[in-house]
Design a protein around this motif. Sequence first.
Motif, PDB file in Angstrom:
ATOM      1  N   PHE A 105       0.867  -1.179   0.000  1.00 55.43           N
ATOM      2  CA  PHE A 105       0.000   0.000   0.000  1.00 55.43           C
ATOM      3  C   PHE A 105       0.904   1.229   0.000  1.00 55.43           C
ATOM      4  O   PHE A 105       1.665   1.440   0.947  1.00 55.43           O
ATOM      5  CB  PHE A 105      -0.907   0.015   1.228  1.00 55.43           C
ATOM      6  N   ILE A 162      -2.924   3.699   2.252  1.00 57.86           N
ATOM      7  CA  ILE A 162      -2.664   3.248   3.622  1.00 57.86           C
ATOM      8  C   ILE A 162      -3.915   3.354   4.475  1.00 57.86           C
ATOM      9  O   ILE A 162      -4.175   2.505   5.340  1.00 57.86           O
ATOM     10  CB  ILE A 162      -1.498   4.062   4.221  1.00 57.86           C
ATOM     11  N   ARG A 163      -4.714   4.381   4.231  1.00 64.62           N
ATOM     12  CA  ARG A 163      -5.961   4.552   5.000  1.00 64.62           C
ATOM     13  C   ARG A 163      -6.890   3.346   4.824  1.00 64.62           C
ATOM     14  O   ARG A 163      -7.683   3.019   5.721  1.00 64.62           O
ATOM     15  CB  ARG A 163      -6.663   5.827   4.552  1.00 64.62           C
ATOM     16  N   ALA A 219      -5.784   0.166   4.225  1.00 64.32           N
ATOM     17  CA  ALA A 219      -5.080  -1.100   4.437  1.00 64.32           C
ATOM     18  C   ALA A 219      -5.756  -1.986   5.478  1.00 64.32           C
ATOM     19  O   ALA A 219      -5.970  -3.185   5.247  1.00 64.32           O
ATOM     20  CB  ALA A 219      -3.623  -0.834   4.820  1.00 64.32           C
ATOM     21  N   ASP A 220      -6.093  -1.442   6.642  1.00 64.77           N
ATOM     22  CA  ASP A 220      -6.710  -2.264   7.689  1.00 64.77           C
ATOM     23  C   ASP A 220      -8.079  -2.775   7.267  1.00 64.77           C
ATOM     24  O   ASP A 220      -8.447  -3.921   7.571  1.00 64.77           O
ATOM     25  CB  ASP A 220      -6.823  -1.465   8.992  1.00 64.77           C
ATOM     26  N   GLU A 222       3.266  -1.115   4.102  1.00 63.63           N
ATOM     27  CA  GLU A 222       2.737   0.231   3.931  1.00 63.63           C
ATOM     28  C   GLU A 222       3.884   1.233   3.881  1.00 63.63           C
ATOM     29  O   GLU A 222       4.889   1.072   4.572  1.00 63.63           O
ATOM     30  CB  GLU A 222       1.802   0.602   5.090  1.00 63.63           C
ATOM     31  N   ASP A 232       5.208   5.392   1.822  1.00 56.21           N
ATOM     32  CA  ASP A 232       4.938   6.376   0.774  1.00 56.21           C
ATOM     33  C   ASP A 232       5.487   5.853  -0.557  1.00 56.21           C
ATOM     34  O   ASP A 232       6.113   4.796  -0.621  1.00 56.21           O
ATOM     35  CB  ASP A 232       5.503   7.753   1.135  1.00 56.21           C
ATOM     36  N   SER A 289      -2.118   1.810  -5.011  1.00 50.66           N
ATOM     37  CA  SER A 289      -1.531   3.143  -5.051  1.00 50.66           C
ATOM     38  C   SER A 289      -2.289   4.025  -6.028  1.00 50.66           C
ATOM     39  O   SER A 289      -2.748   3.545  -7.071  1.00 50.66           O
ATOM     40  CB  SER A 289      -0.059   3.059  -5.466  1.00 50.66           C
TER      41      SER A 289
END
Length: 325
Positions: A5, A11-12, A14-15, A29, A31, A47
Amino acid sequence: MKIVFAGFFAIRLADLVRSHLSIPCEVIEGDETTILPHLADADVLVSMGFTRRMAEAAPRLSLVQVPGAGLDRIDRGAMRPGLRLANAYGHEGGIAEYVMGAMLALTRSFGRLDASLRKGRWDSQWAIGTPMPPPSPELAGKTLGILGFGHIGEALARRAAAFDMQVCAVRRQAQTAVPDGVSFIGGPERFDEVLRQADYLAVTLSLSPETQSLLDDRRLRLMKPSAYLVNVARAEIIDETALYGALAGGRLAGAALDVWYRYPTTPGPTVPATQPFHELDNVIMTPHVSGWTEGMLDARARLIAGNVERTARGEPPVNQIDRAA
């Protein structure tokens, strides 16, 4: 399966994606720069952006999964044969609700009325010693023009029909079968006609070389001075200087703008345009949040998890994009 991610938005999710996976996966995770060393054995990249550096760092990648609808940061020329590309929707309901809310707020002057009453000034028929203000228009019977009739346009048309609005739309190719409540869905040849008819204009097009500055000064001048514009697509579809001039000069009644010409690149305040839209009292300014809803996040997480599992089985993803399109 290894999933990477990259970037804040990915990333927001991912969970949430993890919670919908039914197969074991390694999740990384970071950048878009720091994840490069982790792409060597990655199977899926989630991405908003895809560059040649990413492509070179990811020889075994099977899927580039964009966690949004926009593909303007995807370098399709960097994608090798066999590497699949998919995007995600799920934002159409939230954005359609935003457009309806924006049209109501602009028409009924909620911001101005709220600010006045907080100072004790009654801008209404209840005021004593002052003339009554003109009554507010209603959405019923008014024409909503929709530029781009995809997921968002369809969701918006259903909601506008419930408000008894007349709906017309244009898209890349005309559509003969139209949903209930829609007058027509024309091709580019009916673009100017929609601009002339619209009491409200919703911009839901994708940004491309063909749509860059599509709404220029000439086309904005086709619209009624009483018309309102709502842009939930990409700012660059509307020429910035022309839009500001139309709003400042009274050639448009108002606008709700959720997409901008400048975005933050560092912490701290960022002015979203070169023109001073913030000085205009007929503009609602929001920071690209029309689709940021709980429903959108869950819908996208489910789709991404499903596409990871399809990739593991060697199946094509949902919402696969032609790399050459």
